[in-house]
Scaffold this motif. Structure first.
Motif, short mmCIF file in Angstrom:
data_model
loop_
_atom_site.label_atom_id
_atom_site.label_comp_id
_atom_site.label_asym_id
_atom_site.label_seq_id
_atom_site.Cartn_x
_atom_site.Cartn_y
_atom_site.Cartn_z
N ASP A 1 0.78 -1.35 0.07
CA ASP A 1 0.07 -0.12 -0.02
C ASP A 1 0.93 1.12 0.05
OD1 ASP A 1 -2.17 -1.79 0.20
OD2 ASP A 1 -2.62 -1.46 2.24
N GLU A 2 2.03 1.24 0.63
CA GLU A 2 2.92 2.45 0.87
C GLU A 2 3.49 2.77 -0.63
OE1 GLU A 2 7.17 3.11 2.69
OE2 GLU A 2 5.52 2.40 4.15
N VAL A 3 3.75 1.79 -1.50
CA VAL A 3 4.17 1.99 -2.92
C VAL A 3 3.13 2.64 -3.59
CG1 VAL A 3 4.84 0.86 -4.94
CG2 VAL A 3 5.97 0.35 -2.86
N LEU A 4 1.90 2.20 -3.59
CA LEU A 4 0.77 2.67 -4.45
C LEU A 4 0.52 4.02 -3.79
CD1 LEU A 4 -1.87 -0.23 -4.05
CD2 LEU A 4 -0.41 0.45 -6.12
N MET A 5 0.54 4.49 -2.51
CA MET A 5 0.35 5.91 -2.20
C MET A 5 1.49 6.98 -2.61
SD MET A 5 -2.54 6.34 -0.63
CE MET A 5 -2.31 8.07 0.24
N ASP A 6 2.86 6.25 -2.68
CA ASP A 6 3.70 6.88 -3.14
C ASP A 6 3.77 7.38 -4.58
OD1 ASP A 6 6.57 7.96 -2.90
OD2 ASP A 6 6.89 6.54 -4.41
N LEU A 7 3.18 6.31 -5.57
CA LEU A 7 2.94 6.50 -6.75
C LEU A 7 1.84 7.87 -6.99
CD1 LEU A 7 2.88 3.09 -8.46
CD2 LEU A 7 4.53 4.86 -8.88
N PHE A 8 0.88 7.48 -6.04
CA PHE A 8 -0.19 8.37 -6.38
C PHE A 8 0.28 9.89 -5.86
CE2 PHE A 8 -3.70 10.63 -3.90
CZ PHE A 8 -4.63 11.03 -4.66
N GLU A 9 1.06 10.01 -4.78
CA GLU A 9 1.62 11.50 -4.53
C GLU A 9 2.33 11.83 -5.54
OE1 GLU A 9 3.27 10.44 -0.49
OE2 GLU A 9 0.94 10.13 0.16
N ARG A 10 3.18 11.05 -6.05
CA ARG A 10 4.34 11.65 -7.05
C ARG A 10 3.67 12.11 -8.41
NH1 ARG A 10 9.95 9.83 -7.39
NH2 ARG A 10 10.46 8.82 -5.32
#
Length: 175
Positions: free
Chosen positions: A83-92
């Motif tokens: 989930d952290e990677v998905l949120m990171d992609l979303f924020e980037r």
């Protein structure tokens, strides 16, 4: 037919280390990377053996990366990104105004809502009503914090299906 089908492709995993060309063995840990295309809005998915990555090898135009395990041929397909990677992609992708990136972020927001990592908090119109922003709150963030804004690119059903398939393909560990 999706307007992103041929215009916005994300390359699939090859099953080989991008640095050495050696096959990545099922069950082994590798580093999956999303790298921006130099000439358009797409991404390439590149995978690196853990040894190559730890030696300092990095691809040009690195956008995001995550640790994953190479799937076995008989494994059921599943999402191998936390989930952290998905949120990171979303924020980037938040400040990227290119149409395909806006669409990519919107579909990622839909996935994060389905996973209950984002909550829909409302809508707001921009300009002369032509632009619509979805207001989202990350899990655990209260109403005292301003919501995240996600531009609604007004995708057709085919566009959503195509972009979801591309996003799923690039985030899966299948080679």
């Amino acid at each position: 037919m999706s307007r992103f089908g041929t215009q916005y492709q994300v390359s699939r995993p090859t099953g080989r280390c991008a640095a050495t060309g050696q096959p990545l063995q099922p069950g082994s840990v590798c580093i999956a990377c999303l790298c921006e295309h130099a000439d358009d809005e797409g991404f390439d998915r590149l995978d690196y053996s853990l040894e190559a990555w730890e030696s300092g090898t990095r691809p040009p135009r690195l956008f995001s990366f995550w640790r994953t395990t190479v799937g076995r041929p008989d494994d059921r397909r599943k999402l191998l990104v936390d989930d952290e990677v998905l949120m990171d992609l979303f924020e980037r992708l938040a400040d990227d105004e290119r149409p395909q990136r806006v669409a990519f972020r919107f579909v990622l927001a839909l996935i994060l809502m389905r996973k209950r990592l984002l909550r829909f908090a409302g809508r707001k119109a921009g300009g002369e009503g032509e632009t619509e922003w979805w207001l989202m709150r990350p899990k655990g963030v209260g109403t005292d914090q301003p919501p995240l804004e996600v531009l609604n690119p007004r995708l057709a059903d085919d566009d959503v299906r195509e972009l979801t398939a591309q996003l799923s393909e690039v985030l899966r560990g299948e080679f």
